[in-house]
Design a protein around this motif. Structure first.
Motif, mmCIF file in Angstrom:
data_model
loop_
_atom_site.group_PDB
_atom_site.id
_atom_site.type_symbol
_atom_site.label_atom_id
_atom_site.label_comp_id
_atom_site.label_asym_id
_atom_site.label_seq_id
_atom_site.Cartn_x
_atom_site.Cartn_y
_atom_site.Cartn_z
ATOM 1 N N TYR A 16 0.864 -1.182 0.000
ATOM 2 C CA TYR A 16 0.000 0.000 0.000
ATOM 3 C C TYR A 16 0.900 1.231 0.000
ATOM 4 O O TYR A 16 1.753 1.364 0.883
ATOM 5 C CB TYR A 16 -0.886 0.011 1.231
ATOM 6 N N VAL A 21 4.084 -4.930 1.660
ATOM 7 C CA VAL A 21 3.543 -5.908 2.611
ATOM 8 C C VAL A 21 3.904 -7.331 2.181
ATOM 9 O O VAL A 21 4.408 -8.122 2.966
ATOM 10 C CB VAL A 21 2.012 -5.755 2.746
ATOM 11 N N ALA A 40 0.030 -15.228 11.821
ATOM 12 C CA ALA A 40 -0.371 -14.274 12.843
ATOM 13 C C ALA A 40 -0.959 -13.028 12.206
ATOM 14 O O ALA A 40 -0.779 -12.773 11.008
ATOM 15 C CB ALA A 40 0.827 -13.927 13.716
ATOM 16 N N ASN A 41 -1.636 -12.274 13.015
ATOM 17 C CA ASN A 41 -2.174 -10.971 12.657
ATOM 18 C C ASN A 41 -1.094 -10.119 11.999
ATOM 19 O O ASN A 41 0.001 -9.991 12.533
ATOM 20 C CB ASN A 41 -2.625 -10.352 13.981
ATOM 21 N N GLY A 42 -1.418 -9.567 10.805
ATOM 22 C CA GLY A 42 -0.466 -8.670 10.157
ATOM 23 C C GLY A 42 0.555 -9.355 9.261
ATOM 24 O O GLY A 42 1.405 -8.701 8.659
ATOM 25 N N ALA A 43 0.470 -10.679 9.134
ATOM 26 C CA ALA A 43 1.447 -11.408 8.317
ATOM 27 C C ALA A 43 1.291 -11.098 6.828
ATOM 28 O O ALA A 43 2.230 -11.260 6.049
ATOM 29 C CB ALA A 43 1.303 -12.908 8.549
ATOM 30 N N GLY A 44 0.090 -10.675 6.438
ATOM 31 C CA GLY A 44 -0.148 -10.359 5.030
ATOM 32 C C GLY A 44 -1.166 -11.262 4.364
ATOM 33 O O GLY A 44 -1.281 -11.297 3.134
ATOM 34 N N LYS A 45 -1.959 -11.972 5.152
ATOM 35 C CA LYS A 45 -2.917 -12.922 4.586
ATOM 36 C C LYS A 45 -4.023 -12.218 3.796
ATOM 37 O O LYS A 45 -4.339 -12.613 2.676
ATOM 38 C CB LYS A 45 -3.535 -13.785 5.707
ATOM 39 N N SER A 46 -4.593 -11.171 4.397
ATOM 40 C CA SER A 46 -5.669 -10.451 3.693
ATOM 41 C C SER A 46 -5.139 -9.789 2.429
ATOM 42 O O SER A 46 -5.836 -9.742 1.401
ATOM 43 C CB SER A 46 -6.288 -9.387 4.598
ATOM 44 N N THR A 47 -3.928 -9.284 2.513
ATOM 45 C CA THR A 47 -3.322 -8.651 1.344
ATOM 46 C C THR A 47 -3.121 -9.694 0.239
ATOM 47 O O THR A 47 -3.350 -9.414 -0.948
ATOM 48 C CB THR A 47 -1.991 -7.978 1.739
ATOM 49 N N GLU A 155 -10.871 -15.340 6.264
ATOM 50 C CA GLU A 155 -11.443 -15.514 7.608
ATOM 51 C C GLU A 155 -12.939 -15.824 7.567
ATOM 52 O O GLU A 155 -13.737 -15.110 8.171
ATOM 53 C CB GLU A 155 -11.198 -14.251 8.443
ATOM 54 N N GLU A 187 -6.865 -16.945 10.845
ATOM 55 C CA GLU A 187 -5.850 -16.603 11.835
ATOM 56 C C GLU A 187 -5.756 -17.731 12.863
ATOM 57 O O GLU A 187 -4.674 -18.089 13.316
ATOM 58 C CB GLU A 187 -6.210 -15.281 12.502
HETATM 59 P P1 ATP Z 1 -5.114 -9.615 9.762
HETATM 60 O O1 ATP Z 1 -5.515 -10.883 10.391
HETATM 61 O O2 ATP Z 1 -4.843 -8.509 10.733
HETATM 62 O O3 ATP Z 1 -5.959 -9.188 8.607
HETATM 63 P P2 ATP Z 1 -3.223 -10.347 7.799
HETATM 64 O O4 ATP Z 1 -2.225 -11.434 7.910
HETATM 65 O O5 ATP Z 1 -4.393 -10.591 6.958
HETATM 66 O O6 ATP Z 1 -3.654 -9.927 9.222
HETATM 67 P P3 ATP Z 1 -2.902 -7.965 6.287
HETATM 68 O O7 ATP Z 1 -4.269 -7.499 6.633
HETATM 69 O O8 ATP Z 1 -2.638 -8.409 4.911
HETATM 70 O O9 ATP Z 1 -2.428 -9.085 7.300
HETATM 71 O O10 ATP Z 1 -1.911 -6.783 6.684
HETATM 72 C C1 ATP Z 1 -0.510 -6.856 6.484
HETATM 73 C C2 ATP Z 1 0.083 -5.474 6.693
HETATM 74 O O11 ATP Z 1 -0.443 -4.555 5.729
HETATM 75 C C3 ATP Z 1 -0.177 -4.877 8.046
HETATM 76 O O12 ATP Z 1 1.000 -4.274 8.511
HETATM 77 C C4 ATP Z 1 -1.256 -3.856 7.767
HETATM 78 O O13 ATP Z 1 -1.143 -2.789 8.661
HETATM 79 C C5 ATP Z 1 -0.965 -3.425 6.359
HETATM 80 N N1 ATP Z 1 -2.193 -3.017 5.655
HETATM 81 C C6 ATP Z 1 -3.280 -3.784 5.451
HETATM 82 N N2 ATP Z 1 -4.233 -3.130 4.759
HETATM 83 C C7 ATP Z 1 -3.725 -1.880 4.522
HETATM 84 C C8 ATP Z 1 -4.205 -0.712 3.842
HETATM 85 N N3 ATP Z 1 -5.423 -0.700 3.258
HETATM 86 N N4 ATP Z 1 -3.394 0.357 3.802
HETATM 87 C C9 ATP Z 1 -2.176 0.344 4.371
HETATM 88 N N5 ATP Z 1 -1.654 -0.732 5.017
HETATM 89 C C10 ATP Z 1 -2.417 -1.819 5.105
#
Ligand code: ATP
Length: 229
Positions: A16, A21, A40-47, A155, A187
């Motif tokens: 982003y 990420v 874990a939370n923040g690993a980048g799964k949603s991305t 999720e 997660e």
């Molecule tokens: P979660 O369970 O919290 O969703 P995740 O493994 O899915 O964790 P992501 O949501 O992909 O992780 O986030 C990975 C990193 O990207 C995090 O540091 C988050 O702060 C950042 N991030 C996610 N979405 C955005 C966005 N729209 N803009 C900027 N940074 C983002």
């Protein structure tokens, strides 16, 4: 990618604005296979989900669907080619009834009610009045009638009761039996491990380990989440 992969990501980089990420994600799914993406939370799964579906561009690496390079395809084109992202927040229209929601996807909701009789009983109810689990089933119903080739769910068990989680995972098992390639992001590992064929652990924007479900034990889980693997 492994032989027989239907969908694969290789060295995918994304982020982003100035914030990277995904730092080289390697992942693949075969038809009729469930891959659990854990971390874990923040690993980048949603991305990873967003990039796989085309909602966020990859700035490096390649994404392939059955050998075709879809990296530059917009989300709508990927959707037409059969890559479906089960939307967060369930993706139903709360102000429409169950029946009306289904009709936005299917000319005839009948087959959806056959597969999910509970939805049939609730056909006149507003989607916004359904439980979280029923909304999730409603969102997945069109996929049962017209299976995508790849289903990515971010999720899917979040906020659902244990019974609803079981029903949603039954739908995933059914889709797997239909030959869909499933990438399920969670997660918490417990529910998805029961249905997964393969597991991929993610940490700091990379897949750090991937292998068959049978090789995942509590020790490996702990190591993956703590980052010692
Ligand atoms: P979660 O369970 O919290 O969703 P995740 O493994 O899915 O964790 P992501 O949501 O992909 O992780 O986030 C990975 C990193 O990207 C995090 O540091 C988050 O702060 C950042 N991030 C996610 N979405 C955005 C966005 N729209 N803009 C900027 N940074 C983002």
């Amino acid at each position: 990618a492994r032989e027989g992969a239907l969908f694969s990501m290789a060295g995918v980089v994304a982020g982003y604005a100035d914030c990277t990420v995904l730092r080289g994600v390697d992942l693949d799914v075969r038809p009729g296979e469930v891959v659990a993406l854990l971390g874990a939370n923040g690993a980048g799964k949603s991305t990873t989900c967003a990039v796989a579906a085309g909602d966020l561009p990859a700035t490096g690496g390649r994404i392939l669907l059955e050998g075709a390079d879809v990296t530059a395809w917009p989300a709508c084109r990927r959707a037409r080619a059969g890559i479906l992202l089960a939307p967060e927040g369930r993706g139903v229209f709360p102000g429409l009834t169950v029946e009306e929601n289904l009709r936005t996807w299917l000319p005839d909701p009948g087959p959806a009610y056959e597969r999910l009789p509970k939805l049939g009983e609730r056909r006149a109810v507003l989607a916004g009045a359904l439980s979280g689990g029923e909304q999730q089933l409603l969102a997945l119903a069109p996929a049962l009638v017209r299976p995508p080739r790849v289903l990515i769910a971010d999720e899917p068990s979040l906020g659902l009761s244990p019974l609803a989680v079981r029903q949603v995972f039954e739908v995933f098992a059914e889709l797997r039996a239909l030959g869909v390639a499933l990438l399920l992001v969670e997660e918490k590992a417990s529910e998805v491990l029961a249905v997964a064929d393969r597991v991929a652990f993610m940490r700091l924007g990379r897949v750090t380990w991937t292998g068959p479900r049978s090789e995942v034990d509590s020790e490996r889980l702990t190591a993956a989440y703590l980052g010692v693997s």
